[in-house]
Design an enzyme around this catalytic site. Structure first.
Site, PDB file in Angstrom:
ATOM      1  N   ASP A  10      40.875  43.365  29.979  1.00 57.77           N
ATOM      2  CA  ASP A  10      39.985  42.370  29.416  1.00 57.77           C
ATOM      3  C   ASP A  10      41.512  40.995  30.328  1.00 57.77           C
ATOM      4  O   ASP A  10      42.615  41.432  29.791  1.00 57.77           O
ATOM      5  CB  ASP A  10      38.998  41.556  28.577  1.00 57.77           C
ATOM      6  CG  ASP A  10      38.567  40.341  27.838  1.00 57.77           C
ATOM      7  OD1 ASP A  10      38.225  39.485  29.486  1.00 57.77           O
ATOM      8  OD2 ASP A  10      39.235  39.385  27.393  1.00 57.77           O
ATOM      9  N   SER A  11      41.211  40.194  30.656  1.00 53.94           N
ATOM     10  CA  SER A  11      42.252  38.532  30.306  1.00 53.94           C
ATOM     11  C   SER A  11      42.834  38.667  28.836  1.00 53.94           C
ATOM     12  O   SER A  11      43.433  37.781  28.950  1.00 53.94           O
ATOM     13  CB  SER A  11      41.814  37.639  31.069  1.00 53.94           C
ATOM     14  OG  SER A  11      40.535  36.980  29.707  1.00 53.94           O
ATOM     15  N   TYR A  42      41.803  33.724  33.365  1.00 56.35           N
ATOM     16  CA  TYR A  42      41.780  34.210  34.320  1.00 56.35           C
ATOM     17  C   TYR A  42      40.845  33.491  35.533  1.00 56.35           C
ATOM     18  O   TYR A  42      41.186  33.280  36.141  1.00 56.35           O
ATOM     19  CB  TYR A  42      41.245  35.912  34.614  1.00 56.35           C
ATOM     20  CG  TYR A  42      42.449  37.342  34.707  1.00 56.35           C
ATOM     21  CD1 TYR A  42      43.788  36.456  33.585  1.00 56.35           C
ATOM     22  CD2 TYR A  42      41.771  38.696  34.934  1.00 56.35           C
ATOM     23  CE1 TYR A  42      44.365  37.569  33.994  1.00 56.35           C
ATOM     24  CE2 TYR A  42      42.574  39.289  34.584  1.00 56.35           C
ATOM     25  CZ  TYR A  42      43.875  38.960  34.310  1.00 56.35           C
ATOM     26  OH  TYR A  42      44.746  40.196  33.086  1.00 56.35           O
ATOM     27  N   GLY A  43      39.407  32.636  34.476  1.00 59.29           N
ATOM     28  CA  GLY A  43      39.476  31.918  35.498  1.00 59.29           C
ATOM     29  C   GLY A  43      39.938  31.418  36.848  1.00 59.29           C
ATOM     30  O   GLY A  43      38.823  30.839  37.833  1.00 59.29           O
ATOM     31  N   CYS A  73      35.108  42.307  31.286  1.00 53.67           N
ATOM     32  CA  CYS A  73      35.683  40.779  31.611  1.00 53.67           C
ATOM     33  C   CYS A  73      34.720  40.424  32.639  1.00 53.67           C
ATOM     34  O   CYS A  73      35.261  40.577  34.285  1.00 53.67           O
ATOM     35  CB  CYS A  73      37.204  40.672  31.959  1.00 53.67           C
ATOM     36  SG  CYS A  73      38.159  39.046  32.222  1.00 53.67           S
ATOM     37  N   CYS A 183      30.766  35.264  30.291  1.00 51.41           N
ATOM     38  CA  CYS A 183      32.557  35.244  29.369  1.00 51.41           C
ATOM     39  C   CYS A 183      32.189  36.157  28.532  1.00 51.41           C
ATOM     40  O   CYS A 183      31.600  35.953  27.589  1.00 51.41           O
ATOM     41  CB  CYS A 183      32.658  34.203  29.604  1.00 51.41           C
ATOM     42  SG  CYS A 183      35.387  34.329  29.407  1.00 51.41           S
ATOM     43  N   THR A 184      33.189  37.235  27.988  1.00 49.40           N
ATOM     44  CA  THR A 184      33.057  37.977  26.753  1.00 49.40           C
ATOM     45  C   THR A 184      34.019  37.084  25.343  1.00 49.40           C
ATOM     46  O   THR A 184      33.626  37.956  24.856  1.00 49.40           O
ATOM     47  CB  THR A 184      33.280  39.317  27.210  1.00 49.40           C
ATOM     48  OG1 THR A 184      35.164  39.482  27.662  1.00 49.40           O
ATOM     49  CG2 THR A 184      32.445  40.136  27.811  1.00 49.40           C
ATOM     50  N   HIS A 185      34.740  36.238  26.058  1.00 51.60           N
ATOM     51  CA  HIS A 185      35.449  35.298  24.906  1.00 51.60           C
ATOM     52  C   HIS A 185      34.118  34.707  24.562  1.00 51.60           C
ATOM     53  O   HIS A 185      34.368  34.237  22.707  1.00 51.60           O
ATOM     54  CB  HIS A 185      35.908  34.424  25.254  1.00 51.60           C
ATOM     55  CG  HIS A 185      37.941  35.007  25.920  1.00 51.60           C
ATOM     56  ND1 HIS A 185      37.800  35.893  27.384  1.00 51.60           N
ATOM     57  CD2 HIS A 185      38.804  34.700  25.296  1.00 51.60           C
ATOM     58  CE1 HIS A 185      39.133  36.463  26.961  1.00 51.60           C
ATOM     59  NE2 HIS A 185      39.640  35.188  25.806  1.00 51.60           N
TER      60      HIS A 185
END
Length: 264
Positions: A10-11, A42-43, A73, A183-185
């Site tokens: 992931d980022s 990263y976006g 991600c 987004c996994t965040h």
């Protein structure tokens, strides 16, 4: 039986939302996680750079002798997943298709929203996947570039976080019945997002949905871990400050973990 670990990339810390679900569903599987917080988010980055960074994460995981790689991600999935999947001889799973499939099952009015990083939204990958499977579903996509920095700085409960989420999601309020957290965040902001969207809107955690597909692939390739192993040792790596990563991870995973620093 295959006791090699599953690799997650992931980022930053967002992929921990996927790891949390995997530990709950498949507690016997070992995990190696690499979060590139030093270069997050990263976006907003160019595609070429995202691919370059993603390959660095992939190559690091390969040195850890992983049996599968999970793109935890959405941005990396949108930009580099197909290329990496074609190049490797181990299973490589992304988070987009599981999230898209879950959104289709969830929506009752055919009105789905997708929030993600600028690159994920610009790629239009969720709309394409959703409408490929269900052409009649209407998809509204919205970039939320301020969400990842909130999570990476561990400010999810701050008043500024609430204002940013409220302002960012305003264009979707009252217009959808299902919202994909692309987004996994973003699940780390779930309580605020749910409060803004209202109780009638179903939130889809693309990362959590992904774990079901991981289980299917483990069975298909006959690479399940040792079901009888109770004490499983995971390894977590970050390119940034291990202490910040550890603080967020310990809250999310509800256990204290050791975090190692790595330079890519």
């Amino acid at each position: 039986m295959d006791t090699r670990p599953i690799g997650f990339l992931d980022s930053g810390v967002g992929g921990l939302t996927v790891v949390c679900e995997l530990i709950r569903q498949l507690p016997h599987e070992k995990i190696v996680y690499i979060g590139d917080s030093a270069r997050a988010p990263y976006g907003p980055r160019p595609k070429k750079q995202i691919k370059e960074y993603t390959w660095e994460l992939v190559n690091f995981l390969l040195t850890q002798n992983v049996k599968m790689i999970v793109f935890a991600c959405n941005t990396a999935t949108a930009v580099a997943w197909e290329e990496v999947k074609a190049a490797l001889d181990i299973p490589v799973l992304g988070v987009v298709l599981p999230g898209a499939s879950a959104a289709i099952k969830s929506t009752t009015k055919g009105q789905v929203g997708v929030i993600g990083t600028p690159m994920t939204v610009a790629s239009d990958i969720y709309r394409k996947k959703i409408q490929l499977l269900a052409p009649s579903v209407q998809v509204r996509s919205l970039a939320c570039p301020k969400f990842v920095p909130i999570v990476e700085s561990n400010e999810m409960c701050s008043s500024i976080a609430k204002k940013i989420v409220y302002d960012s999601l305003a264009p979707l309020v009252g217009k959808i019945d299902t919202l994909v957290l692309g987004c996994t965040h973003y699940p780390l902001l779930r309580p605020i997002i749910q409060n803004v969207m209202g109780p009638s809107v179903k939130l889809i955690d693309s990362g959590a949905e992904c774990v079901r597909d991981i289980s299917v692939l483990l069975n298909y390739f006959d690479i399940n871990g040792n079901y009888h192993q109770k004490a499983v040792k995971h390894r977590f790596f970050t390119t940034a400050n291990p202490e910040i990563f550890q603080e967020i991870a310990s809250i999310w995973l509800k256990q204290k973990i050791n975090v190692e620093h790595v330079t890519l």
